[in-house]
Design a protein around this motif. Structure first.
Motif, PDB file in Angstrom:
ATOM      1  N   SER A 169       0.818  -1.217   0.000  1.00 17.80           N
ATOM      2  CA  SER A 169       0.000   0.000   0.000  1.00 17.80           C
ATOM      3  C   SER A 169       0.852   1.267   0.000  1.00 17.80           C
ATOM      4  O   SER A 169       1.904   1.318   0.637  1.00 17.80           O
ATOM      5  CB  SER A 169      -0.905   0.015   1.230  1.00 17.80           C
ATOM      6  N   GLY A 170       0.350   2.297  -0.667  1.00 18.48           N
ATOM      7  CA  GLY A 170       0.997   3.594  -0.574  1.00 18.48           C
ATOM      8  C   GLY A 170       0.818   4.196   0.802  1.00 18.48           C
ATOM      9  O   GLY A 170       1.765   4.717   1.395  1.00 18.48           O
ATOM     10  N   ILE A 171      -0.423   4.132   1.337  1.00 19.46           N
ATOM     11  CA  ILE A 171      -0.740   4.664   2.660  1.00 19.46           C
ATOM     12  C   ILE A 171      -1.596   3.639   3.397  1.00 19.46           C
ATOM     13  O   ILE A 171      -2.600   3.165   2.866  1.00 19.46           O
ATOM     14  CB  ILE A 171      -1.494   6.005   2.577  1.00 19.46           C
ATOM     15  N   VAL A 172      -1.196   3.295   4.629  1.00 20.33           N
ATOM     16  CA  VAL A 172      -1.944   2.357   5.466  1.00 20.33           C
ATOM     17  C   VAL A 172      -2.144   2.965   6.845  1.00 20.33           C
ATOM     18  O   VAL A 172      -1.203   3.477   7.451  1.00 20.33           O
ATOM     19  CB  VAL A 172      -1.190   1.017   5.644  1.00 20.33           C
ATOM     20  N   MET A 173      -3.392   2.890   7.347  1.00 20.59           N
ATOM     21  CA  MET A 173      -3.702   3.254   8.724  1.00 20.59           C
ATOM     22  C   MET A 173      -4.436   2.069   9.334  1.00 20.59           C
ATOM     23  O   MET A 173      -5.485   1.656   8.823  1.00 20.59           O
ATOM     24  CB  MET A 173      -4.574   4.512   8.781  1.00 20.59           C
ATOM     25  N   ALA A 174      -3.914   1.508  10.430  1.00 19.12           N
ATOM     26  CA  ALA A 174      -4.478   0.281  10.981  1.00 19.12           C
ATOM     27  C   ALA A 174      -4.587   0.364  12.509  1.00 19.12           C
ATOM     28  O   ALA A 174      -3.721   0.939  13.170  1.00 19.12           O
ATOM     29  CB  ALA A 174      -3.610  -0.917  10.590  1.00 19.12           C
ATOM     30  N   ASN A 175      -5.696  -0.219  13.033  1.00 20.96           N
ATOM     31  CA  ASN A 175      -5.889  -0.323  14.478  1.00 20.96           C
ATOM     32  C   ASN A 175      -5.671   1.022  15.160  1.00 20.96           C
ATOM     33  O   ASN A 175      -4.973   1.128  16.174  1.00 20.96           O
ATOM     34  CB  ASN A 175      -4.949  -1.380  15.067  1.00 20.96           C
ATOM     35  N   SER A 176      -6.265   2.046  14.579  1.00 24.31           N
ATOM     36  CA  SER A 176      -6.020   3.413  15.034  1.00 24.31           C
ATOM     37  C   SER A 176      -7.335   4.175  15.120  1.00 24.31           C
ATOM     38  O   SER A 176      -8.410   3.655  14.782  1.00 24.31           O
ATOM     39  CB  SER A 176      -5.051   4.112  14.080  1.00 24.31           C
ATOM     40  N   SER A 177      -7.261   5.441  15.548  1.00 20.45           N
ATOM     41  CA  SER A 177      -8.458   6.274  15.649  1.00 20.45           C
ATOM     42  C   SER A 177      -8.146   7.699  15.219  1.00 20.45           C
ATOM     43  O   SER A 177      -7.013   8.149  15.298  1.00 20.45           O
ATOM     44  CB  SER A 177      -8.995   6.262  17.083  1.00 20.45           C
ATOM     45  N   ASN A 178      -9.197   8.376  14.764  1.00 23.57           N
ATOM     46  CA  ASN A 178      -9.083   9.777  14.357  1.00 23.57           C
ATOM     47  C   ASN A 178      -7.969   9.976  13.334  1.00 23.57           C
ATOM     48  O   ASN A 178      -6.944  10.606  13.582  1.00 23.57           O
ATOM     49  CB  ASN A 178      -8.866  10.680  15.570  1.00 23.57           C
ATOM     50  N   ILE A 179      -8.229   9.435  12.161  1.00 26.45           N
ATOM     51  CA  ILE A 179      -7.248   9.406  11.077  1.00 26.45           C
ATOM     52  C   ILE A 179      -7.728  10.282   9.927  1.00 26.45           C
ATOM     53  O   ILE A 179      -8.895  10.251   9.544  1.00 26.45           O
ATOM     54  CB  ILE A 179      -7.046   7.957  10.585  1.00 26.45           C
ATOM     55  N   SER A 180      -6.796  11.045   9.337  1.00 21.10           N
ATOM     56  CA  SER A 180      -7.102  11.862   8.155  1.00 21.10           C
ATOM     57  C   SER A 180      -6.111  11.534   7.050  1.00 21.10           C
ATOM     58  O   SER A 180      -4.887  11.591   7.268  1.00 21.10           O
ATOM     59  CB  SER A 180      -7.013  13.353   8.497  1.00 21.10           C
ATOM     60  N   VAL A 181      -6.650  11.214   5.878  1.00 22.52           N
ATOM     61  CA  VAL A 181      -5.826  10.951   4.692  1.00 22.52           C
ATOM     62  C   VAL A 181      -6.360  11.878   3.607  1.00 22.52           C
ATOM     63  O   VAL A 181      -7.411  11.620   3.000  1.00 22.52           O
ATOM     64  CB  VAL A 181      -5.914   9.472   4.268  1.00 22.52           C
ATOM     65  N   LEU A 182      -5.653  12.982   3.339  1.00 25.26           N
ATOM     66  CA  LEU A 182      -6.219  14.082   2.563  1.00 25.26           C
ATOM     67  C   LEU A 182      -5.255  14.573   1.479  1.00 25.26           C
ATOM     68  O   LEU A 182      -4.068  14.773   1.731  1.00 25.26           O
ATOM     69  CB  LEU A 182      -6.532  15.260   3.495  1.00 25.26           C
ATOM     70  N   TYR A 183      -5.799  14.780   0.286  1.00 22.60           N
ATOM     71  CA  TYR A 183      -5.069  15.440  -0.801  1.00 22.60           C
ATOM     72  C   TYR A 183      -3.771  14.721  -1.181  1.00 22.60           C
ATOM     73  O   TYR A 183      -2.796  15.349  -1.583  1.00 22.60           O
ATOM     74  CB  TYR A 183      -4.755  16.896  -0.441  1.00 22.60           C
ATOM     75  N   ASN A 184      -3.768  13.415  -1.086  1.00 17.48           N
ATOM     76  CA  ASN A 184      -2.586  12.656  -1.478  1.00 17.48           C
ATOM     77  C   ASN A 184      -2.733  12.107  -2.890  1.00 17.48           C
ATOM     78  O   ASN A 184      -3.844  11.959  -3.416  1.00 17.48           O
ATOM     79  CB  ASN A 184      -2.369  11.495  -0.497  1.00 17.48           C
TER      80      ASN A 184
END
Length: 548
Positions: free
Chosen positions: A259-274
């Motif tokens: 993956s280019g970007i991975v967010m796992a087992n987390s909270s309050n995540i922002s993935v913006l304008y990538n």
């Protein structure tokens, strides 16, 4: 005699003048007037800015305007919507059609797109990294560090790490040691957007026990990664796990093994304008590389304004565009553009856990292996999913799918409304429809398909005939053949007429005046804004685009 001749000459001259005058007056009546066009300008933008609508020039003619871009490497135009492609200058031509006593006319404006050089974020302390620095330095502006790894070791709450333009070749993953706070996050900031390049070519290969990211955040909070370009990562590009309040924005990832970007087992995540390109490229069919942008068991998230593209090969078990999976909840996936992928564009999958309360809207998906799919592959419960105001077109298989494959887990309370789906399902197999209601688990309930526009597909919509739960299909426009349905499916108020898109050839799917989709939306839910963020009126329209 001379007087008579003179009088005759004068009379003849008068007749000739009258004839000429009459001829000139006749021609004058036939001449069309060129319109007076003024006031056309296009504001400068930077790479990464969102698509925007052109403001029509002022004209004394009522003729319609169309627009073209002289340099499609800088910007493309569909209807009056401009999409930024890259830096440079293009000439935007506004051409007005002839109307009444006015000829056609045109005017032009220069449109300049630059690479963003933005002001520095506010911070308590600034640390600098430069290709000419040394890690024994202090990190001050005149004594920068050499590696981002060093900055990640020493940065504390309130620090802004300014990364100078250049290529950095870490031999190990970049791992922030400290967390920020709500008032004082730690920010890793490319001084010039996407010109601080983190190149993983010299990094070690991931192992089955440690397949982490080139930029790796583990068990931290309040960290922002802004504007970096991450390339050639052996596995994931930007990765966060067991973390909270993490933001990845304005970044570009390219040619990552997973993956280019991975967010796992987390909270309050922002993935913006990538911009995520050529992700999941590891050449090993035995390995699951995840998705281009992947969220797994994340509570509270926003994935928005990203571009995901360029994975038309399938070298491993992975590669969907944007995926929210496992125990994800309370999130939005909106205003993303996903295209040129071998696999599904946007995927919401409970897998083995329960996924809930996700809003998928205002995304554009085209030329992917599938459009938007809602699924429970391994038995987890999918609930409270909304899919609306999306534009899905030119998909070889299914545009929007309520999937029932693999272990076909429960899917409950799904609203699919006010989407526009065009030219999907043309690959020639049974996946030949714009919208497929395939899920058939006995615990399924609350399927609501309403106020969509589906056109140009071999079959516009169909369902699994074995379904034994109610499905509501109401108030949609289906232009073309409609498939078969289960006995429990209720289909009402269908319009089977041409939706009258503005110009399919230029991919302009707005509605023309007189479209049968105008003012026809009814029931609940109804969208407040359309695909272009235009506020819908008191009598809203079918599909993703509100007529105005």
């Amino acid at each position: 005699m001379k007087n008579i001749k003179r009088q005759l000459s004068i009379l003849a001259i008068g007749i000739i003048i009258s004839i000429l005058t009459f001829g000139c007056d006749s021609k004058k009546e036939e001449v069309l007037i060129a319109p007076t066009i003024s006031g056309f300008s296009v504001p400068a933008k930077v790479v990464g800015d969102s698509s925007f609508a052109l403001t029509s020039p002022t004209s004394n003619s009522a003729g319609a305007f169309t627009y073209t871009s002289s340099n499609t490497a800088v910007a493309t135009i569909a209807g009056n919507m401009v999409t930024i492609v890259g830096a440079g200058t293009t000439i935007i031509k506004a051409t007005q059609a002839a109307n009444g006593s006015y000829t056609s006319g045109e005017t032009t404006a220069n449109f300049v797109v630059s690479i963003a050089i933005v002001g520095l974020p506010a911070g308590l302390r600034y640390l600098y990294v430069s290709p000419t620095g040394k890690d024994v330095n202090s990190g001050a502006i005149d004594k920068p560090f050499l590696t981002v790894n060093k900055a990640a070791e020493v940065a504390i709450a309130g620090d802004v790490v300014i990364i100078k333009s250049g290529t950095y070749l870490p031999t190990s993953k970049i791992t922030p040691v400290n967390s920020g706070t709500a008032n004082n996050p730690i920010i890793y900031f490319s001084e010039v957007k996407n010109e601080a390049i983190i190149d993983g070519s010299n990094s070690t290969n991931g192992t089955s026990a440690d397949r982490r990211g080139l930029f790796d955040i583990n068990g931290k909070s309040w960290i922002v990664v802004d504007g970096l370009k991450v390339i050639n990562a052996k596995f994931w590009g930007i990765f966060a796990s067991g973390s909270s309040n993490i933001t990845a924005k304005n970044c570009k990832t390219y040619n990552t093994g997973a993956s280019g970007i991975v967010m796992a087992n987390s909270s309050n995540i922002s993935v913006l304008y990538n911009n995520v390109e050529m992700a999941c490229m590891l050449n090993d069919k035995s390995i699951s590389t995840g998705e281009c942008i992947s969220l797994a068991s994340v509570t509270g998230f926003e994935v928005a304004y990203n571009t995901v593209s360029n994975r038309m090969t399938d070298p491993n078990n992975g590669g969907e565009g944007i995926d929210a999976k496992n125990a994800c909840s309370n999130g939005t996936i909106h205003h993303n553009t996903v295209y040129d992928l071998k696999r599904v564009g946007i995927y919401v999958d409970a897998y083995q856990k329960d996924i809930s309360n996700i809003d998928v809207y205002a995304n554009k998906v085209y030329n992917t292996g599938g459009g938007i799919t809602i699924a429970s592959e391994e038995g987890g419960i999918v609930s409270s999913i909304k899919v609306h105001d999306n534009l899905v077109y030119d998909i070889g298989t299914i545009g929007i799918r309520l999937a029932g494959y693999l272990n076909n887990g429960p899917v409950q309370n799904v609203d699919i409304y006010q989407n526009t789906i065009y030219h999907c399902g043309f690959a020639g197999n049974w996946e030949n429809c714009g919208l497929l209601i395939e899920a058939s688990n006995a615990a399924n309930l609350g399927f609501n398909i309403r106020n969509n526009v589906i056109s140009g597909c071999p079959i516009q919509i169909k369902s699994n005939s074995s379904q034994n739960f109610p499905v509501t299909i109401d108030n949609n426009l289906f232009f073309g053949a409609i498939g078969s349905f289960s006995a429990q499916t209720t289909i009402t108020n269908t319009i089977n007429l041409d939706p009258l898109f503005e110009n399919v050839a230029t991919l302009d799917f707005r509605l023309k005046a007189g479209s049968p989709a105008i003012d026809e939306a009814a029931g609940t839910p109804l969208a407040v804004k359309d695909f272009n963020d235009y506020t819908r009126d008191s009598k809203p329209d079918l599909g993703a685009f509100e007529y105005h």
